[in-house]
Design a protein around this motif. Structure first.
Motif, PDB file in Angstrom:
ATOM      1  N   PHE A 183      53.134  67.126  55.237  1.00  0.00           N
ATOM      2  CA  PHE A 183      53.447  67.912  53.924  1.00  0.00           C
ATOM      3  C   PHE A 183      54.938  67.746  53.582  1.00  0.00           C
ATOM      4  N   SER A 184      55.321  67.216  52.615  1.00  0.00           N
ATOM      5  CA  SER A 184      56.621  67.323  52.156  1.00  0.00           C
ATOM      6  C   SER A 184      56.759  66.679  50.519  1.00  0.00           C
ATOM      7  N   PRO A 185      57.693  67.081  49.943  1.00  0.00           N
ATOM      8  CA  PRO A 185      57.980  67.058  48.581  1.00  0.00           C
ATOM      9  C   PRO A 185      57.866  65.514  48.238  1.00  0.00           C
ATOM     10  N   ARG A 186      56.885  65.281  47.175  1.00  0.00           N
ATOM     11  CA  ARG A 186      57.023  63.873  46.653  1.00  0.00           C
ATOM     12  C   ARG A 186      57.307  63.480  45.317  1.00  0.00           C
ATOM     13  N   ARG A 187      57.583  64.675  44.617  1.00  0.00           N
ATOM     14  CA  ARG A 187      57.987  64.476  42.986  1.00  0.00           C
ATOM     15  C   ARG A 187      58.879  65.586  42.839  1.00  0.00           C
ATOM     16  N   ASP A 264      42.595  66.217  51.249  1.00  0.00           N
ATOM     17  CA  ASP A 264      43.888  65.807  51.304  1.00  0.00           C
ATOM     18  C   ASP A 264      44.799  66.800  50.580  1.00  0.00           C
ATOM     19  N   MET A 265      45.004  67.809  51.307  1.00  0.00           N
ATOM     20  CA  MET A 265      45.802  68.591  50.695  1.00  0.00           C
ATOM     21  C   MET A 265      47.278  68.302  50.409  1.00  0.00           C
ATOM     22  N   PRO A 266      47.960  67.603  51.130  1.00  0.00           N
ATOM     23  CA  PRO A 266      49.217  67.046  50.809  1.00  0.00           C
ATOM     24  C   PRO A 266      49.258  66.175  49.511  1.00  0.00           C
ATOM     25  N   SER A 267      48.408  65.609  49.214  1.00  0.00           N
ATOM     26  CA  SER A 267      48.565  64.839  47.946  1.00  0.00           C
ATOM     27  C   SER A 267      48.181  65.816  46.731  1.00  0.00           C
ATOM     28  N   GLU A 271      51.012  67.371  43.600  1.00  0.00           N
ATOM     29  CA  GLU A 271      50.840  67.217  41.978  1.00  0.00           C
ATOM     30  C   GLU A 271      51.139  68.621  41.587  1.00  0.00           C
ATOM     31  N   VAL A 272      51.415  69.693  42.142  1.00  0.00           N
ATOM     32  CA  VAL A 272      51.570  71.189  41.460  1.00  0.00           C
ATOM     33  C   VAL A 272      52.787  71.641  41.560  1.00  0.00           C
ATOM     34  N   ARG A 287      48.484  79.560  56.919  1.00  0.00           N
ATOM     35  CA  ARG A 287      48.539  78.299  56.922  1.00  0.00           C
ATOM     36  C   ARG A 287      48.877  77.643  55.839  1.00  0.00           C
ATOM     37  N   SER A 288      47.939  78.106  54.749  1.00  0.00           N
ATOM     38  CA  SER A 288      48.212  77.406  53.292  1.00  0.00           C
ATOM     39  C   SER A 288      49.745  77.524  52.754  1.00  0.00           C
ATOM     40  N   LEU A 289      49.983  78.829  53.139  1.00  0.00           N
ATOM     41  CA  LEU A 289      51.396  79.266  52.600  1.00  0.00           C
ATOM     42  C   LEU A 289      52.516  78.187  53.050  1.00  0.00           C
TER      43      LEU A 289
END
Length: 386
Positions: A183-187, A264-267, A271-272, A287-289
């Protein structure tokens, strides 16, 4: 040691605790996972984690059925010669501990992530169960070779004030951890004309699902074009579950986009722009937070135990009062209007997640609890031999 893990769903073991079990095996422990049957048990076996089904009714209250489950558990613990049992949730704590006592298992760890339905719901069923469950929890959480893992300081105080566990038995570990590499920033956040807002949770009323929908309705009336994304499915085993028909009505009304179960929660989080959890549930540490924090998203949540540990207001997110759709809508609109704030909060959330909530930290602290119990047992054996 032979360590047995007990949970009320195989989904929980796979999604939240599989890396702990892998780490335990790599540390030389023999691991067995038990849960009601489901599709994730086979996945655990594929990872090399021994899993077998356990007949446990998550929402059952029939005393005979519950005693049968405890008896089955105790038989398994004797057959497998378990040294330590690590149970999750209040029900797992009760069943696992009573089975340990019956099987004379050496040590037990009870991980209680929030006080759950019985201690937070105002329903008649919850109120009737609260007193007897409290008495059983005192038994489950007592004992010299027992440890109780709690996920936030508020729950520690609540357990202590209710005298449910001896202070020496309590250990505070912040959450179940999240993989801050996966889980990491992608954009770059907040690129679109209007932000997209995500709520990912089991579709339970106390998770604030209806407040999320109402906030969308309020903002649409104001002319906002913010996307409201809802990920998750109803939970028929929970009396507070929202019906699927209600969700489909919200979709038809144009208030939310329902994604259902997302593998696929990381993807999705890449996108949000904003993650919202308007919960008034008895959370441990959601956990979701922390997944959203690790993803560098701006966070909006409620000012309740567990959520407070993840979000410091105005520093790495925004906190709003519980059951207040108007305040929730205002917080979302604020981030839509102030993209610099959205980016700043998301960056700060990411930094906090890597420092406090990375699963490697949680795994290390949990294995230390196992070692603590193993050493205590070894010392006791030495005393007995002398």
């Amino acid at each position: 040691m032979k360590i047995v893990y007990i949970a009320n769903t195989d989904w929980y073991l796979y999604n939240f605790r599989r890396n702990l079990m892998v780490a335990a095996q790599e540390s030389g422990h023999d691991v067995l996972a038990l849960s009601p049957p489901g599709p994730y048990g086979a996945r655990l076996n594929d990872l090399g984690i021994s899993w077998q089904p356990l007949e446990m009714n998550r929402s059952g209250t029939n005393p005979l059925e519950e005693l049968k489950c405890v008896w089955t558990l105790s038989r398994i613990l004797r057959e497998k010669q378990a040294d330590l049992v690590h149970s999750f949730t209040i029900k797992g704590t009760l069943h696992g501990s009573l089975a340990c006592i019956a099987a004379r298992t050496r040590a037990r760890v009870n991980a209680v992530a929030g006080l759950g339905f019985i201690f937070t719901s105002g329903s008649l069923k919850a109120r009737l169960l609260r007193f007897p469950v409290g008495l059983l929890l005192k038994v489950a959480m007592g004992g010299a070779n027992t440890r109780v893992i709690l996920q936030n300081p508020d729950d520690v105080r609540a357990i202590q004030q209710a005298s449910l566990a001896p202070e020496n038995n309590i250990r505070l570990i912040l959450g179940s951890g999240v993989d801050c590499i996966r889980f990491s920033p992608r954009r770059s956040p907040a690129e679109p004309e209007s932000i997209s807002v995500l709520l990912a949770a089991r579709l339970l009323r106390p998770k604030g699902i209806e407040d999320f929908v109402e906030a969308s309705r309020l903002l649409r009336k104001q002319g906002a074009s913010i996307r409201f994304l809802l990920a998750g499915t109803p939970d028929p085993g929970n009396p507070d579950s929202i019906e699927e028909s209600s969700v489909r009505e919200w979709v038809k009304e144009g208030l939310v986009e329902w994604l259902g179960h997302v593998e696929d929660m990381p993807s999705l989080m890449s996108e949000v722009d904003v993650f919202v959890l308007p919960t008034y549930y008895g959370e441990g540490l959601p956990r979701s937070l922390i997944e959203a924090a690790a993803s560098g998203l701006a966070l909006i949540t409620t000012d309740i135990p567990g959520c407070r540990e993840v979000v410091s207001h105005e520093e790495d997110g925004l906190r709003v009062p519980v059951r207040d759709p108007q305040s929730l809508a205002s917080a979302i609109r604020r981030l839509d209007n102030d993209r610099e704030l959205t980016v700043r909060l998301g960056n700060a959330a990411r930094e906090k997640a890597t420092q406090l909530f990375d699963e490697r930290i949680v795994v290390e602290k949990t294995l230390a609890v196992y070692k603590e119990l193993d050493v205590a047992e070894t010392e006791l054996d030495a005393v007995t031999l002398r």
